[in-house]
Scaffold this motif. Structure first.
Motif, PDB file in Angstrom:
ATOM      1  N   VAL A   3       0.841  -1.200   0.000  1.00 34.30           N
ATOM      2  CA  VAL A   3       0.000   0.000   0.000  1.00 34.30           C
ATOM      3  C   VAL A   3       0.880   1.255   0.000  1.00 34.30           C
ATOM      4  O   VAL A   3       1.875   1.332   0.723  1.00 34.30           O
ATOM      5  CB  VAL A   3      -0.934   0.011   1.221  1.00 34.30           C
ATOM      6  N   LEU A   4       0.500   2.227  -0.824  1.00 35.84           N
ATOM      7  CA  LEU A   4       1.264   3.463  -0.943  1.00 35.84           C
ATOM      8  C   LEU A   4       0.824   4.483   0.104  1.00 35.84           C
ATOM      9  O   LEU A   4      -0.326   4.483   0.544  1.00 35.84           O
ATOM     10  CB  LEU A   4       1.067   4.073  -2.333  1.00 35.84           C
ATOM     11  N   THR A   5       1.725   5.361   0.479  1.00 42.92           N
ATOM     12  CA  THR A   5       1.354   6.487   1.319  1.00 42.92           C
ATOM     13  C   THR A   5       0.619   7.520   0.463  1.00 42.92           C
ATOM     14  O   THR A   5       0.621   7.437  -0.776  1.00 42.92           O
ATOM     15  CB  THR A   5       2.579   7.143   1.955  1.00 42.92           C
ATOM     16  N   GLU A   6       0.012   8.519   1.105  1.00 40.35           N
ATOM     17  CA  GLU A   6      -0.695   9.548   0.347  1.00 40.35           C
ATOM     18  C   GLU A   6       0.248  10.306  -0.577  1.00 40.35           C
ATOM     19  O   GLU A   6      -0.072  10.575  -1.734  1.00 40.35           O
ATOM     20  CB  GLU A   6      -1.383  10.525   1.300  1.00 40.35           C
ATOM     21  N   ARG A   7       1.437  10.653  -0.090  1.00 42.34           N
ATOM     22  CA  ARG A   7       2.400  11.395  -0.907  1.00 42.34           C
ATOM     23  C   ARG A   7       2.904  10.529  -2.055  1.00 42.34           C
ATOM     24  O   ARG A   7       3.031  11.018  -3.195  1.00 42.34           O
ATOM     25  CB  ARG A   7       3.582  11.852  -0.055  1.00 42.34           C
TER      26      ARG A   7
END
Length: 230
Positions: free
Chosen positions: A153-157
C-alpha cells in the motif's frame, strides 16, 4: 510540463497583467476576451487546459453561461473572478459548478494560492484508477497491482507522485513540476525529497523479474514508461 490555464478576462490591462504573472510562475496561459471566444478556445484545447480563470461579466456570453457549457462535459477546475461581492452571485457560481471564487481587486498571491489548491484537488479526485503498462493504481484505496501481483500500500504522498507520473506517462516530469504539484509551491524543504520518494516508489512497484517502470531523465526529472531507458 507546465499547467495550462485558460484566462477569460475582457479588461485588457488586467488580462495582460495576470498573463505576465502566471507565465512568470511557470504556467502556460491561453487568453479569451469574451464568452464565445472562451468556449471556442476551451473546445480547441480541452485536453490541455488544467484550470480556467473565468471573469463573470463578459461580452457575448457571461461567465456563468460559459461555466454551465463547460460543465456539461468536463470537470476542469474553474475559478470565477468578479468585481461584485454579492453572496447571491457566489452561490450561483458555486451551484453552477465553479470550484472557487475570488473578488476583484485581489492580490496575485491569493490567486496563485487558489490555483494551487484546485490543481491539488484535481490531482487527487479527477480519476479514481490509472493504468500504465501492467501497473494499475486505485487512487482511493492507494493500492496498486502489477499484473496479478498486489503491491505494498502506498502512502498519500507516494500516491500523489505516482498519479502525476502516470498522468504524464511517456513524458518526462521535471523536478520543479513534481515539487509544485505534489508538495506545493510553498514547499521550502530539500529538493532531494523527490529522489527519496522516487526510491520509495521504485521499491514498491519495480518487482524482481519485471521491467522497471520509473526511469531517470538526467538533468530533467523522471519518466514513467514500460521500457528501460536508464
Amino acid at each position: 510540463m507546465a499547467e495550462t490555464i485558460l484566462l477569460v478576462e475582457d479588461e485588457e490591462g488586467l488580462s495582460t497583467y495576470l498573463k505576465t504573472e502566471l507565465e512568470f510562475e511557470g504556467y502556460k496561459v491561453l487568453t479569451a476576451t469574451d464568452g464565445m471566444q472562451a468556449i471556442t478556445m476551451y473546445r480547441q484545447n480541452q485536453y490541455a487546459i488544467g484550470v480556467i480563470l473565468l471573469d463573470w461579466m463578459l461580452p457575448e456570453l457571461d461567465g456563468l453561461e460559459v461555466l454551465r457549457r463547460v460543465r456539461k462535459g468536463d470537470d476542469v477546475p474553474v475559478i470565477m473572478m468578479t468585481a461584485r461581492d454579492y453572496v447571491g452571485d457566489k452561490v450561483a457560481g458555486l451551484d453552477a459548478g465553479a470550484d472557487d471564487y475570488i473578488t476583484k481587486p485581489f492580490e496575485i498571491e491569493e490567486l496563485l494560492a487558489r490555483i494551487r489548491v484546485v490543481i491539488r484537488h484535481q490531482l487527487k479526485s479527477n480519476v479514481s484508477t490509472y493504468q500504465v503498462a501492467d501497473l494499475q493504481l486505485d487512487v482511493r484505496t492507494r493500492t496498486a497491482t502489477r499484473g496479478d501481483k498486489t503491491l505494498e500500500v502506498l502512502t498519500e504522498r507516494e500516491t500523489d507522485l505516482l498519479v502525476l507520473l502516470m498522468q504524464h506517462a511517456g513524458t518526462p516530469v521535471t523536478r520543479p513540476e513534481m515539487l509544485d504539484r505534489v508538495w506545493g509551491k510553498d514547499y521550502e524543504g530539500q529538493v532531494n525529497i523527490i529522489d527519496v520518494y522516487i526510491r520509495y516508489l521504485r521499491n514498491k512497484i519495480d518487482l524482481p523479474g519485471l521491467p522497471p517502470l520509473i526511469h531517470t531523465v538526467r538533468g530533467v526529472g523522471y519518466i514513467l514508461m514500460g521500457a528501460a531507458n536508464d
